[in-house]
Scaffold this motif. Structure first.
Motif, mmCIF file in Angstrom:
data_model
loop_
_atom_site.group_PDB
_atom_site.id
_atom_site.type_symbol
_atom_site.label_atom_id
_atom_site.label_comp_id
_atom_site.label_asym_id
_atom_site.label_seq_id
_atom_site.Cartn_x
_atom_site.Cartn_y
_atom_site.Cartn_z
ATOM 1 N N VAL A 44 0.866 -1.088 -0.085
ATOM 2 C CA VAL A 44 0.022 0.017 -0.033
ATOM 3 C C VAL A 44 0.957 1.119 0.153
ATOM 4 C CG1 VAL A 44 -1.921 -1.159 1.120
ATOM 5 C CG2 VAL A 44 -0.170 0.162 2.665
ATOM 6 N N GLU A 45 0.340 2.229 -0.582
ATOM 7 C CA GLU A 45 0.959 3.542 -0.681
ATOM 8 C C GLU A 45 1.164 4.103 0.600
ATOM 9 O OE1 GLU A 45 1.152 6.633 -3.780
ATOM 10 O OE2 GLU A 45 -0.132 5.226 -4.901
ATOM 11 N N ARG A 46 0.055 4.330 1.519
ATOM 12 C CA ARG A 46 -0.159 5.048 2.445
ATOM 13 C C ARG A 46 -0.753 4.285 3.847
ATOM 14 N NH1 ARG A 46 -0.876 8.081 -2.149
ATOM 15 N NH2 ARG A 46 -2.912 6.974 -2.692
ATOM 16 N N VAL A 47 -0.509 5.073 4.874
ATOM 17 C CA VAL A 47 -1.355 4.369 6.004
ATOM 18 C C VAL A 47 -1.846 5.843 6.748
ATOM 19 C CG1 VAL A 47 0.273 2.459 6.576
ATOM 20 C CG2 VAL A 47 0.563 4.811 7.604
ATOM 21 N N ASP A 48 -3.148 5.441 7.499
ATOM 22 C CA ASP A 48 -3.778 6.130 8.280
ATOM 23 C C ASP A 48 -2.976 6.640 9.476
ATOM 24 O OD1 ASP A 48 -5.473 7.842 9.720
ATOM 25 O OD2 ASP A 48 -7.402 7.211 9.037
ATOM 26 N N VAL A 49 -2.619 7.988 9.565
ATOM 27 C CA VAL A 49 -1.240 8.007 10.668
ATOM 28 C C VAL A 49 -2.401 8.154 12.100
ATOM 29 C CG1 VAL A 49 0.040 9.770 11.743
ATOM 30 C CG2 VAL A 49 0.410 8.915 9.284
ATOM 31 N N THR A 50 -3.463 8.778 11.858
ATOM 32 C CA THR A 50 -4.268 9.112 13.102
ATOM 33 C C THR A 50 -4.848 7.788 13.492
ATOM 34 O OG1 THR A 50 -4.903 11.134 12.027
ATOM 35 C CG2 THR A 50 -6.357 10.317 14.059
ATOM 36 N N LEU A 51 -5.031 7.022 12.645
ATOM 37 C CA LEU A 51 -5.385 5.687 13.252
ATOM 38 C C LEU A 51 -4.379 4.775 13.801
ATOM 39 C CD1 LEU A 51 -7.748 3.272 13.494
ATOM 40 C CD2 LEU A 51 -7.138 2.593 10.982
ATOM 41 N N SER A 52 -3.178 4.819 12.986
ATOM 42 C CA SER A 52 -2.124 4.055 13.576
ATOM 43 C C SER A 52 -1.896 4.551 15.220
ATOM 44 C CB SER A 52 -1.126 3.942 12.600
ATOM 45 O OG SER A 52 -0.339 5.267 12.681
ATOM 46 N N ARG A 53 -1.769 5.714 15.286
ATOM 47 C CA ARG A 53 -1.407 6.442 16.596
ATOM 48 C C ARG A 53 -2.420 6.279 17.502
ATOM 49 N NH1 ARG A 53 2.473 11.053 16.190
ATOM 50 N NH2 ARG A 53 1.346 12.044 17.907
ATOM 51 N N THR A 54 -3.685 6.040 17.340
ATOM 52 C CA THR A 54 -4.812 5.776 18.199
ATOM 53 C C THR A 54 -4.687 4.352 18.655
ATOM 54 O OG1 THR A 54 -6.180 7.446 17.306
ATOM 55 C CG2 THR A 54 -7.208 5.548 18.510
ATOM 56 N N HIS A 74 -3.248 10.615 25.732
ATOM 57 C CA HIS A 74 -1.904 10.674 25.180
ATOM 58 C C HIS A 74 -1.976 11.529 23.691
ATOM 59 C CE1 HIS A 74 0.542 7.855 27.601
ATOM 60 N NE2 HIS A 74 -0.503 7.492 27.848
ATOM 61 N N GLN A 75 -3.058 11.918 23.303
ATOM 62 C CA GLN A 75 -3.288 12.459 22.095
ATOM 63 C C GLN A 75 -4.274 13.662 22.510
ATOM 64 O OE1 GLN A 75 -5.008 8.510 20.700
ATOM 65 N NE2 GLN A 75 -4.052 9.122 18.787
ATOM 66 N N LEU A 76 -4.264 14.246 23.297
ATOM 67 C CA LEU A 76 -4.913 15.384 23.656
ATOM 68 C C LEU A 76 -4.681 16.851 22.649
ATOM 69 C CD1 LEU A 76 -4.936 15.489 27.421
ATOM 70 C CD2 LEU A 76 -6.652 14.970 25.974
ATOM 71 N N VAL A 77 -3.342 16.720 22.169
ATOM 72 C CA VAL A 77 -3.043 17.822 21.047
ATOM 73 C C VAL A 77 -3.189 17.572 19.697
ATOM 74 C CG1 VAL A 77 -1.429 18.867 22.932
ATOM 75 C CG2 VAL A 77 -0.624 17.357 21.135
ATOM 76 N N GLU A 78 -3.639 16.314 19.641
ATOM 77 C CA GLU A 78 -3.642 15.666 17.990
ATOM 78 C C GLU A 78 -5.045 16.283 17.483
ATOM 79 O OE1 GLU A 78 -2.597 11.765 17.611
ATOM 80 O OE2 GLU A 78 -0.791 11.994 18.956
ATOM 81 N N PRO A 79 -5.044 16.473 16.047
ATOM 82 C CA PRO A 79 -6.303 16.528 15.242
ATOM 83 C C PRO A 79 -6.792 15.145 15.042
ATOM 84 C CG PRO A 79 -4.490 16.949 14.024
ATOM 85 C CD PRO A 79 -3.924 16.856 15.200
ATOM 86 N N TRP A 130 -1.951 3.998 21.018
ATOM 87 C CA TRP A 130 -1.818 4.484 22.412
ATOM 88 C C TRP A 130 -3.244 3.508 23.173
ATOM 89 C CZ3 TRP A 130 1.969 5.797 25.056
ATOM 90 C CH2 TRP A 130 2.556 6.879 24.327
ATOM 91 N N TYR A 131 -3.955 2.759 22.384
ATOM 92 C CA TYR A 131 -4.901 1.861 22.959
ATOM 93 C C TYR A 131 -4.113 0.763 23.701
ATOM 94 C CZ TYR A 131 -8.047 -2.182 22.785
ATOM 95 O OH TYR A 131 -8.674 -3.273 23.486
ATOM 96 N N PHE A 132 -2.807 0.528 23.097
ATOM 97 C CA PHE A 132 -2.060 -0.411 23.686
ATOM 98 C C PHE A 132 -1.076 0.029 24.670
ATOM 99 C CE2 PHE A 132 2.584 -1.321 22.969
ATOM 100 C CZ PHE A 132 2.591 -2.604 23.844
ATOM 101 N N GLY A 133 -0.557 1.590 24.196
ATOM 102 C CA GLY A 133 0.521 2.018 24.870
ATOM 103 C C GLY A 133 0.377 2.571 26.437
#
Length: 550
Positions: free
Chosen positions: A203-213, A270-275, A216-219
């Motif tokens: 795949v060319e791209r990944v959804d960064v917002t989803l991957s970070r979420t 952990h993602q309070l400042v993220e859009p 942190w579901y795990f983190g």
């Protein structure tokens, strides 16, 4: 409860300990180099990047060392309290061990070759070699196999003793195992479904917002995967070491039940400042995060009630007279106690990190790094060291001698001093001076602000040097207890509770109830935020997997 572990079970436990101590040496050396580079006292060769040793330090210590130590200890705990492992349970332990070991070697090799310099969180759009991601996936899968063996031992005990309550340690191990399996599904999903296909070019791209979420579901639950084995020691082992009884078996079980409920559906704080995530869900998970304070305070109350009750039974009077009753010359007690003390400011810092307004002040400053070093690198690791000093000789059939005990005490105090210096400097320069995390001296560019940070970076180097001396002492004690100490019998300390023979509080061991509540809280906290990432992608993106790297 058996007197000592069998030779076969002891070998399984020690295999995990050998990997853990090897990780401590490698990760500790990387950490020492980091402090020198940050302070400008050392310049790395061009073939080695600062972020490479930063990745080694974070992944090897925070992910690999902790996982191997925890799974080794938990196997010892279920074997001690529920009886020797069956061949199937032991086989699952060895399979899990080797799968994790293979995965560790794969991931570490890619990091050392500078093909996976993606830091501890391995966020996209930083990309690693596919072998790194496969290796990390194997570490997670191997841990699932190991945990299955531990849970099977607990289930076996319940089937054979339907009218008895399970041993406290086996219940705690099972809670931690279930929590780990549920939370690690998040990191497994992002690695297997996003990062591996992306690194292979499928795949060319990944959804960064989803991957970070998903990370942190795990983190954040990972933090409790580290902490709960330390709590096991504080609740069920330290009381025996001091010669007393634990304050309450039922209170301990209830606190672990609450940790299971509230440790997972809180990662978005952990993602309070993220859009890309609505404020409502951020604040909702902040509230759930603060719910974890309740079992933490329950733990603190139980521990000091145990200490006071023991002191008063020995005749000590006054408000703090019981303090004198504690065995201050026993490393098995002193190191976990130092860990408890470190967790007081560490827990307070966690409240700052999870608070929306205060988080905005310290977010991505080195304050956060200082917080991690008070929690996992102080409260947890000091307790783990204290546990090693009776677990290793118990497994190897040797004795903790007076000389080794003194060496262990020096090691514990040295660690506490080094970490106090380093962590205090991190907290201060992050909060007051705004010094960033993950930055090198050369990146400061000689700016005036950077000049203000340097004295505190030097303090970090001083603290890091003391910590590395402590690591050398840990290795010396480990070698002594594993190979050189006199042969003998070292106790595996497990305490009775004051309410040992009272029935278990209703619902605490009702696993249908525990799992339903856990899943329900996760669905409430995550269904809408993750669903919106599919339905309402950020501006400029056509849809999940079709837009640019977000």
């Amino acid at each position: 409860m058996i007197e000592r572990l069998s030779k076969q079970d002891s070998k399984l436990v020690m295999a995990h300990m050998y990997v853990a101590i090897s990780c401590l040496i490698l990760g500790g050396l990387a950490g020492l180099l980091q402090t020198f580079v940050r302070s400008g006292m050392l310049q790395l060769p061009k073939s080695i990047s600062y972020y490479q040793i930063l990745t080694v330090h974070g992944i090897v210590l925070a992910l690999v060392l902790t996982t191997f130590f925890i799974l080794g200890f938990q196997y010892s705990a279920v074997a001690k309290t529920c009886g020797n492992l069956t061949p199937l349970q032991r086989r699952l332990g060895w399979i899990g061990f080797f799968v994790m070991l293979i995965g560790t070697v794969m991931a570490a090799t890619m990091v050392l070759l500078n093909k996976a310099t993606v830091l501890y969180t391995f966020y996209a759009p930083l990309q690693a070699h596919v072998i790194f991601y496969v290796g990390m996936a194997l570490v997670v899968v191997g841990s699932w196999i190991s945990i299955l063996g531990q849970i099977l031992k607990y289930v076996e005990f319940k089937k054979q003793n339907p009218t008895k309550k399970s041993p406290l340690l086996s219940y705690m191990v099972t809670i931690n195992g279930v929590m780990w399996f549920v939370c690690s599904l998040g990191v497994a999903a992002t690695v297997l479904l996003q990062l591996i296909p992306w690194s292979l070019g499928l795949v060319e791209r990944v959804d960064v917002t989803l991957s970070r979420t998903l990370f942190w579901y795990f983190g954040h639950a990972l933090v409790y995967f580290w902490l709960l084995p330390a709590y096991m020691c504080w609740y069920a082992i330290v009381p025996k070491i001091i010669g007393g009884k634990a304050f309450s078996d039922n209170l301990a079980r209830m606190s672990f039940m609450l940790f299971l409920f509230f440790s997972i559906p809180v990662g978005i704080h952990h993602q309070l400042v993220e859009p890309g995530i609505e404020d409502f869900w951020k604040y909702f998970q902040v509230i759930l995060t603060f719910m974890v304070v309740v079992p933490s305070f329950m733990t603190a109350f139980s521990l000091f009630a145990t200490f006071e009750n023991h002191g008063r039974t020995l005749g000590f009077k006054g408000l703090f007279g019981w303090f004198k009753a504690l065995p201050w010359n026993d490393a098995r007690f002193v190191l976990p106690f130092l860990g408890m003390l470190a967790f007081i400011p560490g827990g307070a810092g966690g409240l700052v990190n999870a608070s929306a307004q205060m988080n905005g002040l310290i977010h991505n400053t080195i304050w956060v790094t200082g917080h991690f070093h008070l929690t996992v690198a102080s409260a947890v690791i000091l307790t783990f060291f204290g546990m090693m000093y009776w677990l290793i000789p118990h497994c190897t059939g040797r004795k903790l001698t007076k000389f080794t005990n003194k060496l262990a005490l020096i090691q514990g105090y040295t660690w506490a001093i080094g970490m106090t210096i380093m962590s205090a400097a991190m907290h201060y320069v992050g909060l007051v001076k705004g010094a960033p995390r993950r930055s090198t001296y050369s990146e400061y560019g000689g700016a005036k602000q950077a000049a203000e940070w340097i004295p505190y970076q030097v303090l970090q180097a001083v603290g890091g040097t003391i910590l590395f001396i402590s690591i050398i002492l840990v290795v010396m004690v480990f070698i002594q207890l594993a190979f050189l100490a006199p042969k003998g019998e070292e106790e595996y300390p497990v305490a009775q509770s004051l309410d040992e023979y009272q029935p278990v509080t209703k619902l605490v061991e009702n696993w249908r109830f525990l799992i339903v509540v856990t899943v329900l809280l996760i669905l409430i906290a995550y269904t809408v935020p993750i669903g919106q990432m599919f339905i309402d992608p950020p501006p400029g993106a056509k849809g999940l997997g079709e837009g640019k790297l977000w």
